[in-house]
Design a protein around this motif. Structure first.
Motif, PDB file in Angstrom:
ATOM      1  N   MET A   1      13.823  22.200 -46.501  1.00  0.00           N
ATOM      2  CA  MET A   1      15.060  21.189 -46.893  1.00  0.00           C
ATOM      3  C   MET A   1      16.307  21.553 -46.354  1.00  0.00           C
ATOM      4  O   MET A   1      17.198  20.522 -46.480  1.00  0.00           O
ATOM      5  CB  MET A   1      14.835  20.617 -48.287  1.00  0.00           C
ATOM      6  N   HIS A   2      16.428  22.712 -46.262  1.00  0.00           N
ATOM      7  CA  HIS A   2      17.794  23.298 -46.133  1.00  0.00           C
ATOM      8  C   HIS A   2      18.754  22.540 -44.979  1.00  0.00           C
ATOM      9  O   HIS A   2      19.727  22.172 -45.365  1.00  0.00           O
ATOM     10  CB  HIS A   2      17.645  24.846 -45.913  1.00  0.00           C
ATOM     11  N   PRO A   3      18.162  22.519 -43.813  1.00  0.00           N
ATOM     12  CA  PRO A   3      18.894  21.597 -42.781  1.00  0.00           C
ATOM     13  C   PRO A   3      19.027  20.226 -43.059  1.00  0.00           C
ATOM     14  O   PRO A   3      19.950  19.697 -42.434  1.00  0.00           O
ATOM     15  CB  PRO A   3      18.076  21.624 -41.501  1.00  0.00           C
ATOM     16  N   LEU A   4      18.319  19.802 -43.982  1.00  0.00           N
ATOM     17  CA  LEU A   4      18.468  18.461 -44.361  1.00  0.00           C
ATOM     18  C   LEU A   4      19.179  17.820 -45.597  1.00  0.00           C
ATOM     19  O   LEU A   4      19.228  16.713 -46.108  1.00  0.00           O
ATOM     20  CB  LEU A   4      16.901  17.878 -44.675  1.00  0.00           C
ATOM     21  N   VAL A   5      19.935  19.117 -46.103  1.00  0.00           N
ATOM     22  CA  VAL A   5      20.735  18.625 -47.354  1.00  0.00           C
ATOM     23  C   VAL A   5      21.704  17.358 -47.076  1.00  0.00           C
ATOM     24  O   VAL A   5      21.703  16.634 -48.118  1.00  0.00           O
ATOM     25  CB  VAL A   5      21.370  19.788 -47.911  1.00  0.00           C
ATOM     26  N   PRO A   6      22.360  17.295 -45.973  1.00  0.00           N
ATOM     27  CA  PRO A   6      23.080  16.332 -45.975  1.00  0.00           C
ATOM     28  C   PRO A   6      22.468  14.861 -46.239  1.00  0.00           C
ATOM     29  O   PRO A   6      23.175  13.933 -46.484  1.00  0.00           O
ATOM     30  CB  PRO A   6      23.918  16.197 -44.553  1.00  0.00           C
ATOM     31  N   TYR A   7      21.457  14.792 -45.541  1.00  0.00           N
ATOM     32  CA  TYR A   7      20.484  13.644 -45.640  1.00  0.00           C
ATOM     33  C   TYR A   7      20.083  13.216 -46.958  1.00  0.00           C
ATOM     34  O   TYR A   7      19.782  12.236 -47.163  1.00  0.00           O
ATOM     35  CB  TYR A   7      19.468  13.601 -44.375  1.00  0.00           C
ATOM     36  N   LEU A   8      19.478  14.373 -47.830  1.00  0.00           N
ATOM     37  CA  LEU A   8      19.323  14.387 -48.994  1.00  0.00           C
ATOM     38  C   LEU A   8      20.035  13.750 -49.771  1.00  0.00           C
ATOM     39  O   LEU A   8      19.783  13.038 -50.903  1.00  0.00           O
ATOM     40  CB  LEU A   8      18.550  15.562 -49.624  1.00  0.00           C
ATOM     41  N   MET A   9      21.205  14.219 -49.444  1.00  0.00           N
ATOM     42  CA  MET A   9      22.615  13.504 -50.179  1.00  0.00           C
ATOM     43  C   MET A   9      23.075  12.210 -49.866  1.00  0.00           C
ATOM     44  O   MET A   9      23.767  11.659 -50.569  1.00  0.00           O
ATOM     45  CB  MET A   9      23.816  14.662 -50.041  1.00  0.00           C
ATOM     46  N   GLY A  10      22.487  11.733 -48.831  1.00  0.00           N
ATOM     47  CA  GLY A  10      22.836  10.206 -48.497  1.00  0.00           C
ATOM     48  C   GLY A  10      23.222   9.963 -47.069  1.00  0.00           C
ATOM     49  O   GLY A  10      23.182   8.758 -46.935  1.00  0.00           O
ATOM     50  N   GLU A  11      23.440  11.078 -46.425  1.00  0.00           N
ATOM     51  CA  GLU A  11      23.808  10.780 -44.694  1.00  0.00           C
ATOM     52  C   GLU A  11      22.688   9.978 -44.240  1.00  0.00           C
ATOM     53  O   GLU A  11      21.559  10.427 -44.662  1.00  0.00           O
ATOM     54  CB  GLU A  11      24.312  11.968 -44.271  1.00  0.00           C
ATOM     55  N   LYS A  12      22.916   9.364 -43.152  1.00  0.00           N
ATOM     56  CA  LYS A  12      21.661   8.643 -42.423  1.00  0.00           C
ATOM     57  C   LYS A  12      21.440   9.826 -41.456  1.00  0.00           C
ATOM     58  O   LYS A  12      21.983  10.198 -40.812  1.00  0.00           O
ATOM     59  CB  LYS A  12      22.271   7.405 -41.954  1.00  0.00           C
TER      60      LYS A  12
END
Ligand code: SER
Length: 595
Positions: free
Chosen positions: A42-53
């Protein structure tokens, strides 16, 4: 089932369920201030988990290379690894609990996929506390799929809650799947709580719906996400009925290679064999991502791993230079999955050079250590007082003169019943070097925060990257980046110290860009088109069909996950505070934004 097949099946399954397949991101997190390495899928995906598209949509699946150094002292037992691969699938505000659990169940039990009999599965769910309620819903879904109630246990936050990876960030309750490794069939009362050793966790579905705040409270996230993680090595071992990950095809060839060089068999020196295999696997993968051994940050971890492997090589009687031989084997096993390992020669040279350098001093250092022990014995004979601690100064001398990482001295000390004054070592280190390792604490740290300050510094990092390539040449490419709310840090390739004029020219470029107040725009483009458009970025390490390109007019065009400011005037003023070497051909800049 070989790990290779498991990896492929996992990705195929989730592809069938509408997920975009993302290959592994680099081991070095981009723009993450608080961790040295990527620690989870999940680490590289944090911005997207926070709502970035995310450019590839709301359903993603990946295999991710990870490094966790927290359990490094446990390596050598049956399960702990510093480098491992994690399989995962994500819903970014798309499906939630019901589908996530159904997907997991289908993949595990369907004959088309893993075909595990459901009698061999057991489940844990979140017990509930002041922050979130018990997860009865997860239980009901598992029951509806045919998992009997007596195989489902409710466990507290310490077991069934994942994240945030650091102090703040996305997190939530999880449900974990366990596989029966005991003899015969599990008894009716048997579950992961009552029968811990016979149930091994293989998969974790996190219902990521909270954002932990600095004050310890949990704020609902903008979107409800699913984040799942399955350790590849461990699951492959279990499915193969092997007792440990070292018995799988991922490790066996490495251990066999070590055996050809050693005076002892794997059976006689199991721990050393395993430490060598694990540590060199991690170091080889780091080298593949451009890390070089050094005394700082990632480079320090790499150095520590290689040097520990070399010492264990000595313990099993390896006399020749060997790390590059093992690395070659590792590259052979991994390179079709991780194309960054194709730079085989550079990786092998990195290993060889580090080993040569350490070989020059290790024997002398070990003799020095023996002398120290002798000194302690003599002191005991004379005074009757037992010395039980290696002082900070002594440990520092072993480090400074003989290149012994402090952790290695600690390990040597432990073998002789001695502790080491780590604090004293740190003091001696600080006193001796202006470069402190304050960054050391960041191993355990958290994920990036998206404060206004870090966003501004992130945009400044793009400008700096372009400026360096303009002023120094195209070779001056990004090798690492780390941003805190106070400063940016940027590592890049360049053989020489930058001159004052070059530093001034880089600052001028960035400040001219800021003065232009150019708007920042973002476009999602297919990877090939992004390359053609002249965007810079770590293309070799980025995959997926679509990438985001941040465009800052004439000043910078770069692929990146974001976020960024809206126009460059928001950066005020840029200043470089430090320029230094961090290894052969590698430089580091620290810079700040001032008003
Ligand atoms: N983040 C969770 C883990 O690391 C699930 O991917 O286990």
């Amino acid at each position: 089932m070989e790990a290779r097949e498991l990896r492929q099946k996992y990705l195929d399954f989730f592809k069938e369920k509408g997920h975009a397949v993302l290959p592994s991101a680099p081991l070095l997190p981009e723009n993450d201030p608080t961790v040295l390495f990527t620690t989870a899928g999940m680490h590289p995906l944090v911005p997207y988990l926070m709502g970035e598209k995310h450019p590839d949509g709301t359903r993603l699946t990946s295999f991710q290379k990870c490094i966790r150094t927290g359990d490094i002292d446990e390596v050598g037992d049956d399960t702990h690894l510093t480098f491992f691969e994690m399989l995962g699938n994500w819903s970014l505000g798309d499906y939630f609990k019901e589908d996530a659990i159904k997907f997991s169940f289908e993949f595990l039990t369907s004959k088309k996929w893993l075909g595990i009999p459901k009698e061999k599965l057991s489940i844990s769910v979140f017990k509930g506390d002041d922050d979130a309620p018990p997860d009865h819903q997860a239980t009901d879904i598992w029951k509806s799929l045919g998992i009997p109630e007596h195989r489902i246990v409710y466990l507290p936050k310490s077991d069934n809650w994942w994240g945030p990876a650091g102090q703040t960030g996305p997190c939530g309750p999880d449900t974990e799947m366990f596989f029966w490794v005991g003899k015969g069939k599990p008894g009716k009362e048997s579950n992961p709580e009552t029968d811990e050793t016979n149930w091994v966790e293989i998969w974790n579905d996190v219902f990521m719906q909270y954002d932990k705040q600095a004050d310890g409270t949990f704020k609902p996230l903008k979107q409800k996400n699913v984040d799942t993680g399955m350790g590849l090595e461990r699951t492959a071992a279990i499915l193969q009925g092997k007792k440990t990950v070292y018995d799988t095809e991922l490790f066996e060839p490495i251990l066999k290679k070590i055996a050809t060089l050693s005076k002892f068999s794997y059976k006689e020196k199991t721990t050393s064999y395993r430490i060598i295999a694990d540590h060199l696997r991690a170091a080889t993968m780091m080298a593949g991502d451009g890390v070089k051994p050094s005394n700082l940050d990632q480079g320090y971890v790499m150095r520590r791993l290689i040097r520990r492997a070399i010492r264990h090589g000595k313990l099993i009687g390896i006399e020749q230079s060997f790390t590059h031989i093992i690395a070659k084997k590792i590259i052979h096993i991994m390179s079709d999955i991780y194309p960054e390992l194709r730079h085989e020669e550079a990786i092998l040279i990195t290993m060889k050079e580090e080993e040569e350098q350490f070989q020059k001093t290790i024997n002398q250092g070990l003799r020095e250590f023996e002398k120290l022990l002798k000194g302690f014995e003599i002191a005991f004979e004379k005074t009757g007082k037992k010395i039980s601690e290696i002082s900070g100064k002594q440990a520092f001398r072993l480090y400074d003169t003989y290149g012994f990482p402090i952790e290695m001295t600690e390990e040597l000390g432990n073998e002789h019943g001695l502790s080491t004054d780590h604090k004293g070592f740190d003091e001696a280190f600080k006193a001796h070097q202006e470069l402190s390792r304050a960054d050391k604490g960041t191993f355990k740290g958290g994920l990036q925060d998206h404060s206004w300050e870090t966003t501004r510094l992130h945009t400044a990092t793009h400008l700096l990257h372009s400026a360096l390539m303009k002023v120094l040449g195209d070779h001056a490419k990004q090798r690492g980046s780390n941003i805190t709310a106070q400063r940016l840090r940027f590592d890049f390739s360049h053989p020489d110290k930058m001159t004052d004029e070059q530093i001034a020219a880089v600052e001028k470029y960035v400040n001219d860009a800021i003065a232009s107040d150019q708007p920042v725009t973002m476009k999602v483009l297919p990877l090939e088109e992004a390359k053609k458009s002249g965007a810079i970025g770590l293309f070799e390490q980025k995959y997926g069909d679509q990438v985001k390109v941040y465009d800052m007019g004439p000043w910078s065009k770069e692929t990146c996950g974001g976020p960024h400011v809206e126009h460059l005037g928001q950066l005020s003023h840029f200043k470089i505070t430090k320029e230094q070497s961090i290894g052969a051909g590698l430089r580091r800049i620290k810079a700040v934004l001032t008003d």
